[in-house]
Design a protein around this motif. Structure first.
Motif, PDB file in Angstrom:
ATOM      1  N   SER A  72       0.710  -1.196  -0.087  1.00 32.81           N
ATOM      2  CA  SER A  72      -0.044  -0.293   0.055  1.00 32.81           C
ATOM      3  C   SER A  72       0.562   1.371   0.314  1.00 32.81           C
ATOM      4  CB  SER A  72      -0.376  -0.063   1.378  1.00 32.81           C
ATOM      5  OG  SER A  72      -1.690   1.513   1.276  1.00 32.81           O
ATOM      6  N   GLU A  73       0.789   2.386  -0.798  1.00 30.72           N
ATOM      7  CA  GLU A  73       0.845   3.686  -0.692  1.00 30.72           C
ATOM      8  C   GLU A  73       0.276   4.900   0.107  1.00 30.72           C
ATOM      9  OE1 GLU A  73       2.445   4.301  -4.673  1.00 30.72           O
ATOM     10  OE2 GLU A  73       4.269   3.293  -5.015  1.00 30.72           O
ATOM     11  N   HIS A  74      -0.604   4.335   0.832  1.00 28.73           N
ATOM     12  CA  HIS A  74      -1.526   5.207   1.543  1.00 28.73           C
ATOM     13  C   HIS A  74      -2.364   3.869   3.028  1.00 28.73           C
ATOM     14  CE1 HIS A  74      -5.180   7.655   2.037  1.00 28.73           C
ATOM     15  NE2 HIS A  74      -5.097   8.390   1.161  1.00 28.73           N
ATOM     16  N   ILE A  75      -1.852   4.605   3.615  1.00 29.13           N
ATOM     17  CA  ILE A  75      -1.940   4.210   5.025  1.00 29.13           C
ATOM     18  C   ILE A  75      -2.412   5.228   6.581  1.00 29.13           C
ATOM     19  CG2 ILE A  75      -0.753   2.785   6.797  1.00 29.13           C
ATOM     20  CD1 ILE A  75       1.290   1.887   4.806  1.00 29.13           C
ATOM     21  N   THR A  76      -3.830   4.720   6.048  1.00 31.77           N
ATOM     22  CA  THR A  76      -4.252   5.791   7.315  1.00 31.77           C
ATOM     23  C   THR A  76      -4.178   5.016   9.072  1.00 31.77           C
ATOM     24  OG1 THR A  76      -5.654   6.692   5.917  1.00 31.77           O
ATOM     25  CG2 THR A  76      -6.092   6.842   7.827  1.00 31.77           C
ATOM     26  N   VAL A  77      -3.820   6.517   9.595  1.00 29.02           N
ATOM     27  CA  VAL A  77      -3.624   5.388  11.468  1.00 29.02           C
ATOM     28  C   VAL A  77      -4.268   6.432  12.078  1.00 29.02           C
ATOM     29  CG1 VAL A  77      -2.569   4.623  13.308  1.00 29.02           C
ATOM     30  CG2 VAL A  77      -1.198   4.175  11.299  1.00 29.02           C
ATOM     31  N   GLU A  78      -5.672   5.734  12.353  1.00 29.62           N
ATOM     32  CA  GLU A  78      -6.025   6.447  13.394  1.00 29.62           C
ATOM     33  C   GLU A  78      -6.297   5.839  15.051  1.00 29.62           C
ATOM     34  OE1 GLU A  78     -10.202   7.779  12.426  1.00 29.62           O
ATOM     35  OE2 GLU A  78      -9.911   5.378  10.896  1.00 29.62           O
ATOM     36  N   THR A  79      -6.192   6.143  16.731  1.00 29.81           N
ATOM     37  CA  THR A  79      -5.553   6.775  17.708  1.00 29.81           C
ATOM     38  C   THR A  79      -5.477   6.718  18.265  1.00 29.81           C
ATOM     39  OG1 THR A  79      -3.458   5.056  18.858  1.00 29.81           O
ATOM     40  CG2 THR A  79      -3.082   6.768  17.291  1.00 29.81           C
ATOM     41  N   PHE A  80      -6.118   6.234  19.326  1.00 29.47           N
ATOM     42  CA  PHE A  80      -5.941   6.768  20.596  1.00 29.47           C
ATOM     43  C   PHE A  80      -6.008   6.514  22.199  1.00 29.47           C
ATOM     44  CE2 PHE A  80     -10.201   8.749  23.931  1.00 29.47           C
ATOM     45  CZ  PHE A  80      -9.272   9.589  24.139  1.00 29.47           C
ATOM     46  N   LYS A  81      -5.234   7.042  23.202  1.00 33.16           N
ATOM     47  CA  LYS A  81      -4.917   6.507  23.651  1.00 33.16           C
ATOM     48  C   LYS A  81      -5.218   6.682  24.924  1.00 33.16           C
ATOM     49  CE  LYS A  81      -0.767   4.823  26.326  1.00 33.16           C
ATOM     50  NZ  LYS A  81       0.948   4.673  26.898  1.00 33.16           N
ATOM     51  N   CYS A 122      -1.242  10.429   8.495  1.00 33.01           N
ATOM     52  CA  CYS A 122      -1.036   9.285   7.123  1.00 33.01           C
ATOM     53  C   CYS A 122       0.144   9.140   6.779  1.00 33.01           C
ATOM     54  CB  CYS A 122      -2.082  10.163   6.049  1.00 33.01           C
ATOM     55  SG  CYS A 122      -2.300   9.937   4.131  1.00 33.01           S
ATOM     56  N   LEU A 123       0.390   7.790   6.022  1.00 28.70           N
ATOM     57  CA  LEU A 123       1.395   7.552   5.068  1.00 28.70           C
ATOM     58  C   LEU A 123       1.793   7.211   4.225  1.00 28.70           C
ATOM     59  CD1 LEU A 123       1.253   6.465   8.644  1.00 28.70           C
ATOM     60  CD2 LEU A 123       4.173   6.077   8.571  1.00 28.70           C
ATOM     61  N   THR A 124       2.482   7.918   3.151  1.00 27.70           N
ATOM     62  CA  THR A 124       2.957   7.351   2.164  1.00 27.70           C
ATOM     63  C   THR A 124       3.505   5.993   1.709  1.00 27.70           C
ATOM     64  OG1 THR A 124       3.603   9.018   0.903  1.00 27.70           O
ATOM     65  CG2 THR A 124       1.311   8.851   1.192  1.00 27.70           C
ATOM     66  N   SER A 125       4.503   6.177   2.088  1.00 27.77           N
ATOM     67  CA  SER A 125       6.141   5.875   2.054  1.00 27.77           C
ATOM     68  C   SER A 125       6.639   5.368   3.574  1.00 27.77           C
ATOM     69  CB  SER A 125       6.766   6.022   1.428  1.00 27.77           C
ATOM     70  OG  SER A 125       7.451   6.879   0.885  1.00 27.77           O
ATOM     71  N   PRO A 126       7.675   4.936   3.749  1.00 28.87           N
ATOM     72  CA  PRO A 126       8.170   4.770   4.544  1.00 28.87           C
ATOM     73  C   PRO A 126       9.476   5.748   5.007  1.00 28.87           C
ATOM     74  CG  PRO A 126       9.941   3.094   3.448  1.00 28.87           C
ATOM     75  CD  PRO A 126       8.396   3.619   2.517  1.00 28.87           C
ATOM     76  N   ARG A 127       9.279   6.938   4.081  1.00 24.59           N
ATOM     77  CA  ARG A 127      10.466   7.962   3.610  1.00 24.59           C
ATOM     78  C   ARG A 127       9.813   9.000   3.757  1.00 24.59           C
ATOM     79  NH1 ARG A 127      16.013   7.573   1.720  1.00 24.59           N
ATOM     80  NH2 ARG A 127      15.961   9.792   2.729  1.00 24.59           N
ATOM     81  N   SER A 128       8.709   9.282   3.339  1.00 21.60           N
ATOM     82  CA  SER A 128       7.931  10.497   3.453  1.00 21.60           C
ATOM     83  C   SER A 128       7.171  11.407   4.924  1.00 21.60           C
ATOM     84  CB  SER A 128       6.896  10.391   3.072  1.00 21.60           C
ATOM     85  OG  SER A 128       5.836   9.215   3.890  1.00 21.60           O
ATOM     86  N   TYR A 129       7.128  12.576   4.536  1.00 23.01           N
ATOM     87  CA  TYR A 129       6.243  13.495   5.813  1.00 23.01           C
ATOM     88  C   TYR A 129       5.322  12.682   6.436  1.00 23.01           C
ATOM     89  CZ  TYR A 129      10.494  16.638   3.697  1.00 23.01           C
ATOM     90  OH  TYR A 129      11.410  17.175   3.654  1.00 23.01           O
ATOM     91  N   LEU A 130       5.570  12.710   7.905  1.00 23.27           N
ATOM     92  CA  LEU A 130       4.337  12.088   9.010  1.00 23.27           C
ATOM     93  C   LEU A 130       3.356  13.491   8.217  1.00 23.27           C
ATOM     94  CD1 LEU A 130       3.117   9.412   9.773  1.00 23.27           C
ATOM     95  CD2 LEU A 130       3.977  10.713  12.431  1.00 23.27           C
ATOM     96  N   LEU A 131       1.766  13.086   8.214  1.00 25.09           N
ATOM     97  CA  LEU A 131       0.992  13.743   8.106  1.00 25.09           C
ATOM     98  C   LEU A 131       0.176  13.668   9.771  1.00 25.09           C
ATOM     99  CD1 LEU A 131       0.152  14.504   4.606  1.00 25.09           C
ATOM    100  CD2 LEU A 131       1.283  15.743   5.562  1.00 25.09           C
ATOM    101  N   THR A 132      -0.215  14.257  10.847  1.00 24.60           N
ATOM    102  CA  THR A 132      -0.698  13.700  11.908  1.00 24.60           C
ATOM    103  C   THR A 132      -1.738  14.837  11.736  1.00 24.60           C
ATOM    104  OG1 THR A 132       1.395  13.440  12.790  1.00 24.60           O
ATOM    105  CG2 THR A 132      -1.240  13.260  14.191  1.00 24.60           C
ATOM    106  N   ASP A 133      -3.332  14.586  12.704  1.00 26.58           N
ATOM    107  CA  ASP A 133      -4.222  15.271  11.968  1.00 26.58           C
ATOM    108  C   ASP A 133      -4.727  15.081  13.922  1.00 26.58           C
ATOM    109  OD1 ASP A 133      -5.744  17.637  11.842  1.00 26.58           O
ATOM    110  OD2 ASP A 133      -6.129  17.179  10.299  1.00 26.58           O
ATOM    111  N   LYS A 134      -5.258  15.773  14.255  1.00 28.04           N
ATOM    112  CA  LYS A 134      -6.547  15.766  15.338  1.00 28.04           C
ATOM    113  C   LYS A 134      -7.012  14.694  14.693  1.00 28.04           C
ATOM    114  CE  LYS A 134      -6.379  20.019  18.111  1.00 28.04           C
ATOM    115  NZ  LYS A 134      -7.117  20.337  19.224  1.00 28.04           N
ATOM    116  N   GLY A 135      -7.590  13.252  15.686  1.00 27.22           N
ATOM    117  CA  GLY A 135      -8.558  12.185  14.936  1.00 27.22           C
ATOM    118  C   GLY A 135     -10.162  12.754  15.571  1.00 27.22           C
ATOM    119  N   SER A 136     -10.562  11.785  15.185  1.00 27.93           N
ATOM    120  CA  SER A 136     -11.961  11.359  15.756  1.00 27.93           C
ATOM    121  C   SER A 136     -12.688  10.022  16.639  1.00 27.93           C
ATOM    122  CB  SER A 136     -13.287  11.253  14.404  1.00 27.93           C
ATOM    123  OG  SER A 136     -13.003  10.666  13.681  1.00 27.93           O
ATOM    124  N   ARG A 137     -11.675   9.211  17.237  1.00 34.76           N
ATOM    125  CA  ARG A 137     -11.676   7.988  17.620  1.00 34.76           C
ATOM    126  C   ARG A 137     -12.230   8.018  19.044  1.00 34.76           C
ATOM    127  NH1 ARG A 137     -10.651   3.031  16.546  1.00 34.76           N
ATOM    128  NH2 ARG A 137     -10.804   1.356  18.002  1.00 34.76           N
TER     129      ARG A 137
END
Length: 972
Positions: free
Chosen positions: A493-502, A515-530
């Motif tokens: 996959s080149e489009h991976i979304t991780v939603e997490t809550f602790k 949101c990740l697109t490759s192991p070397r891409s910039y990591l996009l972080t946002d507030k989640g809704s979980r």
């Protein structure tokens, strides 16, 4: 500082004067004993009683402020104080070895094995010195002897912690009866002494190293004391440990020992206190720097491990381990070059090509690109286990060691949800829509906060599940250990979304979306809704799953998982649960009257091993028979056109519920086992694992033997006439259990004509015994005839037919020689006398790695009938191991000639004659094995030897006419 001046010793004197006096007495006894260590280890730093006292001093400094017995930072019992000091005094007693013991070591099989493996390099170098003609012989022998002495010392050092137990056991009185003849106290001290030479994970053995044990009316944390001894041993870095006088006496030192001596002399500052450990060193050479840095890193790692263990301890958990660190600006340990040093320390390390490393970890580690699913599943399972344990602790409930021990009605509230669906994806260039598969794996686990994401999730090779934080909170052994598993998703996959809550995070950040697109891409972080704890990973797949492929993979892997998995695969819903026992147990009627096939189950739930042992057997008239595996598996199916062989369960190996290997059982016993501790660990790729021999695990082995013994005690086959045969058949099906039957009477022996059942160990003690063989062509012998012969022999006799009945790996005549063979009643019967003498053989002239070298090996023995050339004792056709013994008669003229040819060829090689000689040994095999069959071919071959032109006289064969009567084959 004297022992009596140490705070720990003063504390003991105040708490228990009897213990105090015993330590003083023990110190004097041990001082004399340890003074002999330099005889064997002259090239080692100090290991005398002063080393033991320094250990006690260092431990004392960690437990008492300002060397004041009134300022203990935790409340030791007097038994604990006594035990740690006694252990410090005794821990190196195994390094005392007499010259006589060293000679025995050099003659032992263990030494030969060691110098052929881990000690091979140095041993070969020593042998090279002895054979180096460029060095004068007395000089090279002196050097080689000295190096051998050092190598023996290394061999002893590796096991000295174990040898110490023998020393303390054998010399308990000489050592002042330090345990007051209390078995529990003695065992505790010896186990702690052993601990200083173990790997850290071996301290997890709760039987040897419990956190609470009652000793002489006081509570003792044995594991804590073991950890203290290990740390105290590392902290002995005093300058006089590397005494210059001792160094001079030990010279010439081995090249790798000098820096071990001088490193301690480079320490300019040392501090051991209740709150901190500090060391500063100025080194002159690279070797000193490297050795000291490695030693201090060992200390740092040991302290870190101790901190983790003690934070969860049931006794002394309030002990705060002294802080120690190295490698940073404000580290408590600093190792630097001295003013006169010429080396330059650096932090240079091997550089890695990041792109290539990612390529290997993403695409090349796993057999299948679909293995990423197993990695995500294992992460979800570990996170769920953490959450379940955390919830139970918060409720104040008891938490078992492993989550599969928690009741099912609680576990079912923590499902893992996996969804596969098709979604429309719009191309950013053509604006056209394409259908893609979206895979979602969602757990209700612990979740992640930004600290875990930054420190572990984004760090390749670093896993939260190996962190100190995890180990402080949780005791189970996770599957996720390497910190690289998540990389596998980038292969699909080149489009991976991780939603997490602790929610339990102290940071109070709320849900997070990545949101990740490759192991070397910039990591996009946002507030989640979980809204609830856990993690949801969504992948847009580059390659689709085929129909039912997802369900098949989950069924293949999830054999022993403790949580339900709800699967929605392209609209089809199903639940994946752990396998059920009723999938493998059954009763099936056979075509034979009153007989049925049964697979029974026996459970294992001990320590960290879970699962089942299945037994596939025959039930004959309501009697269970475990010995009919060969008939069930190989013969029944051919007994009738509609007969169908029953299936038996396959062997299964799981780690934390996930299957790693599954294969056919080779006998009536099947093992479907889930390992949840340290015994079996997954490798990086989670595959390519060897088939696990489950009976190598002591827990499984002991359980299996208990099951078997229970069956043997209840089976109706309990008479002397057949129970021993029954046991042998079972051993044949599972050969590894033979070690539990070495003292069981399972071999029938006749003594003065009377049958008696003896054990393999009893048979092994015989100096001599007979085997009784019956000529296969003589069919008219009577039982009375045999009995009359047996009555006349006072020594033990084993019948040929009984040798067929014992298990393949029980060979009574192993490592014995045939002394003579006597024929009775015109060669109808033969008595073979076996003794403990060294056996003699005749073999082909072939490389020992060649299969034929073993196949054409003949024992040499005298037979009273000179006409007989060769014999086959015992029949190997019903046995999986080569039981048959081929014998050539030393009294026969042809055999005497073969021995003469063999001797001549050993002195002077002749290719043509050697080849011809080997051919004779090959041609002997058939007539000896099959009652003289093809003896005419052998006869013809011998005659053709005489036609060889120019044949030397010693190679000229005797004049003999060979026929089948010259060969004898035993009962079959």
């Amino acid at each position: 500082m004297y022992l009596s001046d140490m705070a720990l010793m003063k504390y003991l004197n105040k708490k228990n004067s009897l213990y105090h006096g015993k330590i003083l007495e023990l110190r004097e006894s041990v001082a004399n004993w340890l003074s002999y260590i330099p005889h064997t280890f002259p090239h080692y730093t100090r290991h005398t009683v002063e080393h033991s006292e320094e250990i006690i001093l260092q431990i004392s400094k960690m437990l008492f402020k300002d060397n004041d017995q009134e300022q203990a930072i935790l409340r030791l019992s007097s038994a604990e104080a006594f035990i740690i000091m006694a252990s410090a005094l005794l821990h190196d007693t195994g390094m005392v070895v007499s010259d006589q013991e060293k000679i025995k070591i050099l003659q032992s099989e263990e030494w030969n094995l060691w110098v052929s493996r881990s000690g091979a390099k140095r041993w070969n170098e020593i042998m090279g010195i002895r054979e180096d003609n460029s060095i004068e012989i007395s000089t090279r022998n002196f050097i080689a002897d000295l190096q051998t002495r050092y190598l023996i010392a290394e061999y002893i050092r590796k096991t000295h912690h174990l040898k110490a137990v023998d020393i303390m056991t054998q010399n308990h009185t000489l050592l002042g009866k330090f345990s007051f003849d209390d078995p529990s106290l003695f065992r505790t001290i010896t186990d702690i002494c052993v601990a200083h030479g173990l790997s850290s994970y071996e301290l997890d053995d709760s039987e040897k190293y419990p956190e609470r044990r009652d000793i002489r009316g006081e509570e003792v944390n044995v594991k804590f004391l073991a950890l203290l001894l290990r740390i105290g041993d590392l902290l002995d870095m005093s300058y006089d440990r590397a005494c210059p006088l001792l160094m001079n006496a030990a010279c010439p030192l081995p090249a790798d020992s000098l820096a071990h001596w001088t490193q301690y002399q480079r320490i300019t500052h040392r501090l051991t206190a209740t709150d901190s450990i500090e060391i500063t060193a100025k080194c002159n050479t690279q070797d000193e720097h490297r050795f000291l840095q490695d030693w201090c890193q060992w200390l740092v790692d040991e302290m870190k491990n101790t901190s983790i263990i003690m934070s969860k301890a049931t006794r002394h958990s309030n002990w705060i381990v002294p802080s120690v660190s190295m490698g940073t600006l404000n580290s408590s340990i600093k190792i630097e070059p001295s003013i006169s040093a010429t080396y330059i320390p650096s932090e240079w390390k091997l550089e890695l090509d990041q792109d290539m490393v990612f390529q290997r970890l993403i695409s090349d580690v796993y057999q299948s690109e679909k293995d990423f699913l197993r990695e995500l599943l294992q992460n979800a399972l570990d996170a769920t286990r953490c959450k379940l344990i955390e919830d139970l602790k918060n409720k104040g409930d008891d938490v078992p060691t492993f989550t599969n021990q928690i009741s099912e009605h609680i576990r079912e509230k923590y499902p893992i949800n996996i969804t596969l669906e098709e979604i429309a994806i719009q191309s950013p260039l053509s604006q056209e829509e394409h259908l893609k598969q979206l895979l979602v794996i969602e757990d209700n686990g612990l979740g992640m906060d930004t600290e875990i994401i930054k420190k572990y999730f984004l760090q390749v090779g670093r896993s939260y599940y190996t962190s100190e934080e995890f180990q402080r909170k949780f005791s189970f052994k996770p599957n996720s250990q390497f910190g690289v598993g998540f990389l596998s998703v980038f292969a699909v996959s080149e489009h991976i979304t991780v939603e997490t809550f602790k929610p339990s995070s102290f940071r109070g950040e709320g849900p997070i979306s990545l949101c990740l697109t490759s192991p070397r891409s910039y990591l996009l972080t946002d507030k989640g809704s979980r809204k609830k704890s856990g993690t949801k990973i969504s992948l847009i797949l580059k390659k689709e799953f085929s129909k039912n492929e997802l369900y098949s993979l989950l069924n293949k892997w999830c054999k022993k998982i403790e949580f339900p998995i709800f699967l929605n695969e392209l609209g089809t819903q199903s639940v994946i649960n752990s396998e059920e026992v009723n999938q493998f147990t059954y009763e099936i009627e056979s075509l034979e009257e009153n007989k049925k096939f049964v697979t029974s189950v026996y459970f294992i739930d001990e320590k960290d091993v879970f699962g089942e042992i299945y037994v596939t057997h025959l039930n004959d008239n309501n009697k269970d028979d475990w010995s009919q595996w060969n008939w069930i598996n190989y013969q029944y199916e051919n007994s009738h056109p509609i007969a169908i062989k029953p299936n038996s369960p396959r062997n299964l190996t799981c780690i934390n519920g996930i299957a790693y290997s599954e294969f056919e059982a080779s006998g009536p016993f099947s093992f479907r086992i889930d390992y949840r501790g340290e015994y079996l660990k997954p490798n990086l790729s989670r595959q390519h694992m060897d088939r696990e021999n489950h009976l190598d695990n002591p827990v499984i082995y002991n359980r299996f033997i208990a099951i078997l013994n229970e069956h043997l005690s209840s089976t109706p086959i309990d008479t002397m006439n057949n129970k021993w045969i029954y046991i042998n058949k079972i051993i044949n099906s599972e050969p590894r259990i033979i070690k539990s039957f070495q003292d069981t009477p399972i071999i029938r022996v006749f003594i003065s004509g009377k049958p008696k059942l003896l054990s393999p160990n009893e048979i092994s003690k015989f100096n001599k015994f007979y085997t009784f063989s019956i000529n296969s062509y003589h069919k008219k012998y009577s039982i009375n005839e045999i009995q009359e012969i047996l009555n006349s022999i006072k020594e033990p006799v084993l019948l040929d037919m009984d040798l067929f009945r014992i298990a393949d790996n029980i060979i009574p005549y192993y490592e014995r020689a045939i002394s003579k063979i006597t024929s009775i009643n015109e060669n109808y019967f033969h008595l073979t006398l076996w003794t403990t003498a060294k056996a003699t053989y005749l073999r082909k002239f072939i490389n020992s790695n060649d299969y034929d070298y073993h196949r054409f090996t003949y024992s040499l023995a005298k037979h009273d009938n000179k006409n007989i050339i060769g014999l086959r004792l015992f029949d190997s056709r019903r046995s999986r191991k080569n039981r048959e013994v081929l014998v050539l008669n030393l009294n026969n003229i042809l055999v005497k000639w073969l021995i003469k040819v063999n001797s001549a060829l050993e002195e002077r090689s002749d290719f043509l004659i050697t080849n011809a000689y080997n051919k004779i040994l090959e041609l002997l095999k058939t007539p000896i094995t099959i009652d003289g069959y093809e003896s005419d071919i052998l006869n013809d071959h011998i005659n053709k030897w005489r036609e060889i032109k120019g044949l030397p006289s010693q190679f000229l064969p005797p004049k003999i006419i060979i026929d089948k009567s010259m060969f004898f084959t035993s009962y079959r």
